[in-house]
Design a protein around this motif. Structure first.
Motif, PDB file in Angstrom:
ATOM      1  N   ALA A  78      17.169  -1.763   0.534  1.00 42.36           N
ATOM      2  CA  ALA A  78      16.728  -0.504   1.564  1.00 42.36           C
ATOM      3  C   ALA A  78      17.616   0.639   0.681  1.00 42.36           C
ATOM      4  O   ALA A  78      18.690   0.261   0.159  1.00 42.36           O
ATOM      5  N   PRO A  79      17.313   1.915   1.064  1.00 42.27           N
ATOM      6  CA  PRO A  79      18.086   2.865   0.745  1.00 42.27           C
ATOM      7  C   PRO A  79      19.621   2.766   1.047  1.00 42.27           C
ATOM      8  O   PRO A  79      19.768   2.340   2.339  1.00 42.27           O
ATOM      9  N   VAL A  80      20.398   2.922   0.293  1.00 44.13           N
ATOM     10  CA  VAL A  80      21.847   2.969   0.738  1.00 44.13           C
ATOM     11  C   VAL A  80      22.273   3.427   1.676  1.00 44.13           C
ATOM     12  O   VAL A  80      23.449   3.129   2.385  1.00 44.13           O
ATOM     13  N   GLY A  81      21.783   4.665   2.243  1.00 42.69           N
ATOM     14  CA  GLY A  81      22.181   5.276   3.602  1.00 42.69           C
ATOM     15  C   GLY A  81      22.101   4.507   4.514  1.00 42.69           C
ATOM     16  O   GLY A  81      22.564   4.782   5.735  1.00 42.69           O
ATOM     17  N   ALA A  82      21.067   3.407   4.689  1.00 42.88           N
ATOM     18  CA  ALA A  82      20.968   2.570   5.667  1.00 42.88           C
ATOM     19  C   ALA A  82      21.812   1.295   5.791  1.00 42.88           C
ATOM     20  O   ALA A  82      21.703   0.743   6.830  1.00 42.88           O
ATOM     21  N   ASN A  83      22.825   1.261   4.734  1.00 43.98           N
ATOM     22  CA  ASN A  83      23.550   0.078   4.744  1.00 43.98           C
ATOM     23  C   ASN A  83      24.519  -0.169   6.125  1.00 43.98           C
ATOM     24  O   ASN A  83      24.695  -1.332   6.452  1.00 43.98           O
ATOM     25  N   GLU A  84      24.828   0.789   6.433  1.00 45.38           N
ATOM     26  CA  GLU A  84      25.893   0.727   7.700  1.00 45.38           C
ATOM     27  C   GLU A  84      25.218   0.242   8.886  1.00 45.38           C
ATOM     28  O   GLU A  84      25.585  -0.628   9.565  1.00 45.38           O
ATOM     29  N   ALA A  85      24.017   0.491   9.165  1.00 43.02           N
ATOM     30  CA  ALA A  85      23.219   0.229  10.208  1.00 43.02           C
ATOM     31  C   ALA A  85      23.058  -1.202   9.974  1.00 43.02           C
ATOM     32  O   ALA A  85      22.758  -2.071  10.889  1.00 43.02           O
ATOM     33  N   ILE A  86      22.354  -1.561   8.874  1.00 36.80           N
ATOM     34  CA  ILE A  86      21.912  -2.874   8.397  1.00 36.80           C
ATOM     35  C   ILE A  86      23.059  -3.809   8.611  1.00 36.80           C
ATOM     36  O   ILE A  86      23.165  -5.024   9.236  1.00 36.80           O
ATOM     37  N   GLY A  87      24.299  -3.497   8.076  1.00 35.00           N
ATOM     38  CA  GLY A  87      25.602  -4.368   8.254  1.00 35.00           C
ATOM     39  C   GLY A  87      25.825  -4.590   9.717  1.00 35.00           C
ATOM     40  O   GLY A  87      26.117  -5.827   9.859  1.00 35.00           O
ATOM     41  N   ALA A  88      25.658  -3.962  10.398  1.00 33.88           N
ATOM     42  CA  ALA A  88      25.775  -3.903  11.962  1.00 33.88           C
ATOM     43  C   ALA A  88      24.948  -4.904  12.545  1.00 33.88           C
ATOM     44  O   ALA A  88      25.385  -5.771  13.426  1.00 33.88           O
ATOM     45  N   GLN A  89      23.454  -5.202  11.903  1.00 31.87           N
ATOM     46  CA  GLN A  89      22.688  -5.978  12.551  1.00 31.87           C
ATOM     47  C   GLN A  89      22.817  -7.385  11.916  1.00 31.87           C
ATOM     48  O   GLN A  89      22.353  -8.195  12.493  1.00 31.87           O
ATOM     49  N   LEU A  90      23.520  -7.648  10.727  1.00 31.86           N
ATOM     50  CA  LEU A  90      23.885  -8.662  10.227  1.00 31.86           C
ATOM     51  C   LEU A  90      25.101  -9.280  10.634  1.00 31.86           C
ATOM     52  O   LEU A  90      25.360 -10.516  10.624  1.00 31.86           O
ATOM     53  N   ALA A  91      25.851  -8.698  11.773  1.00 29.51           N
ATOM     54  CA  ALA A  91      27.005  -9.272  12.152  1.00 29.51           C
ATOM     55  C   ALA A  91      26.672 -10.417  13.332  1.00 29.51           C
ATOM     56  O   ALA A  91      25.712  -9.961  13.932  1.00 29.51           O
ATOM     57  N   GLY A  92      27.207 -11.413  13.116  1.00 34.31           N
ATOM     58  CA  GLY A  92      27.005 -12.700  13.793  1.00 34.31           C
ATOM     59  C   GLY A  92      25.349 -13.203  13.787  1.00 34.31           C
ATOM     60  O   GLY A  92      24.975 -13.985  14.503  1.00 34.31           O
ATOM     61  N   ALA A  93      24.668 -12.812  12.819  1.00 34.26           N
ATOM     62  CA  ALA A  93      23.142 -13.271  12.633  1.00 34.26           C
ATOM     63  C   ALA A  93      23.182 -13.965  11.443  1.00 34.26           C
ATOM     64  O   ALA A  93      21.930 -14.814  11.431  1.00 34.26           O
ATOM     65  N   LEU A  94      24.093 -14.320  10.638  1.00 35.33           N
ATOM     66  CA  LEU A  94      23.980 -15.303   9.440  1.00 35.33           C
ATOM     67  C   LEU A  94      24.739 -16.611   9.719  1.00 35.33           C
ATOM     68  O   LEU A  94      25.760 -16.553  10.319  1.00 35.33           O
TER      69      LEU A  94
END
Length: 321
Positions: A78-94
């Motif tokens: 995804a565009p790098v500007g979306a990384n913080e929001a993506i990171g937050a959604q990865l927390a606890g999901a992997l």
């Protein structure tokens, strides 16, 4: 550097984003059997349906957590500007042992925005495949995109070498040559080789659009190859490049300052008729171009449909290290 031996490197690979890079990589993985299953997370139901229609993923979701739960490798495309929001959604999901990687053109901000959200036991290997076209979306991908290009990995201190090697093996199986370097060094190099050229292209094409209508139409009608090349670069995804410039601003501003100084020197040489200075500059830059060709970085290009478009330069070689 085509992978001839079909072998699964991961059980499940999940993609976050299915644009040019993600869909090209998914196609390559599918074609060569590099994973047993591909899932993805996309932003809209329309894109989800199109991905499934194209057959480039086995499962597609509009929710990141649903897409990544069983993944052995998560590729953030995804565009790098979306990384913080993506990171937050990865927390606890992997699951424990999963590897997260990415394809962003900036690496320090990716590490800043993703790494703090990953749980213990989840590994992070940032990466950047140096390949692309001006096209975007899941229909734009093609499996040959990465053939004989460089991929840069920027491993993080403390992460196991085995995780880096797994990501490296996948990119090599996709046809790439892989090199590792520090994230800061990557951002400075790409500021010169990629980000500044895009900034210049956007500016030149923007200048053309500001001309009076009659002159602008003639610029378009009589475009020579140089201007056409700039328009191709300037047609790149605006969201992606907005985010690149904002997230690599220090390196971009540094190299932009140097470029402005060199441009002023060139302006003076033209104003005062200093032909020797112009000739010396053009001779040096010509040698740089020849070095790029000799290093194997001017290859046959492929369209989004995989159509072979031969360049007029012959004798392509493996890139030198």
């Amino acid at each position: 550097m085509t992978n001839t031996a079909s072998q699964s490197l991961f059980d499940t690979v999940a993609f976050i984003g299915m644009g040019l890079i993600g869909s090209s990589m998914a196609r390559r993985i599918k074609r060569d059997g590099l994973a047993n299953k591909i899932t993805c997370a996309v932003r809209s139901e329309k894109t989800r349906d199109r991905v499934l229609e194209l057959g480039i993923a086995d499962e597609a979701y509009c929710d990141i957590k649903e897409a990544v739960g069983d993944a052995d490798l998560v590729m953030i495309c995804a565009p790098v500007g979306a990384n913080e929001a993506i990171g937050a959604q990865l927390a606890g999901a992997l699951k424990k042992g999963a590897i997260v990687s990415d394809v962003g053109s900036v690496k320090q901000s990716v590490i800043r925005d993703i790494a703090p959200h990953l749980d213990e036991g989840v590994h992070f290997v940032p990466g950047h495949p140096l390949a692309g076209t001006e096209h975007s979306g899941p229909d734009s991908g093609f499996p040959e995109l990465f053939e004989e290009r460089w991929c840069i990995l920027t491993p993080i201190a403390g992460e196991p070498e085995s995780a880096t090697q797994k990501v490296k093996a996948l990119w090599e199986a996709c046809g790439m040559y892989v090199e590792c370097m520090d994230a800061d060094h990557h951002d400075r190099i790409l500021g010169i080789t990629s980000h500044l050229p895009h900034l210049i292209a956007y500016t030149i094409v923007g200048t053309a659009t500001d001309l009076e209508d009659a002159l602008r139409q003639e610029v378009i009608k009589f475009s020579a190859s140089g201007f056409r090349d700039f328009t191709r670069i300037a047609a790149s995804d605006p969201t992606m490049w907005r985010d690149v410039f904002l997230n690599n601003r220090e390196a971009v501003l540094e190299v932009l300052g140097r470029f402005q100084e060199d441009l002023m020197a060139l302006q003076r040489a033209i104003r005062w008729g200093e032909g020797d200075k112009l000739f010396d500059l053009f001779t040096r830059t010509r040698e740089i171009r020849r070095g790029i060709v000799d290093a194997g970085q001017y290859f046959t290009n492929f369209s989004a449909e995989g159509e072979n478009r031969q360049s007029d330069e012959k004798g392509k070689k493996k890139p030198t290290e």
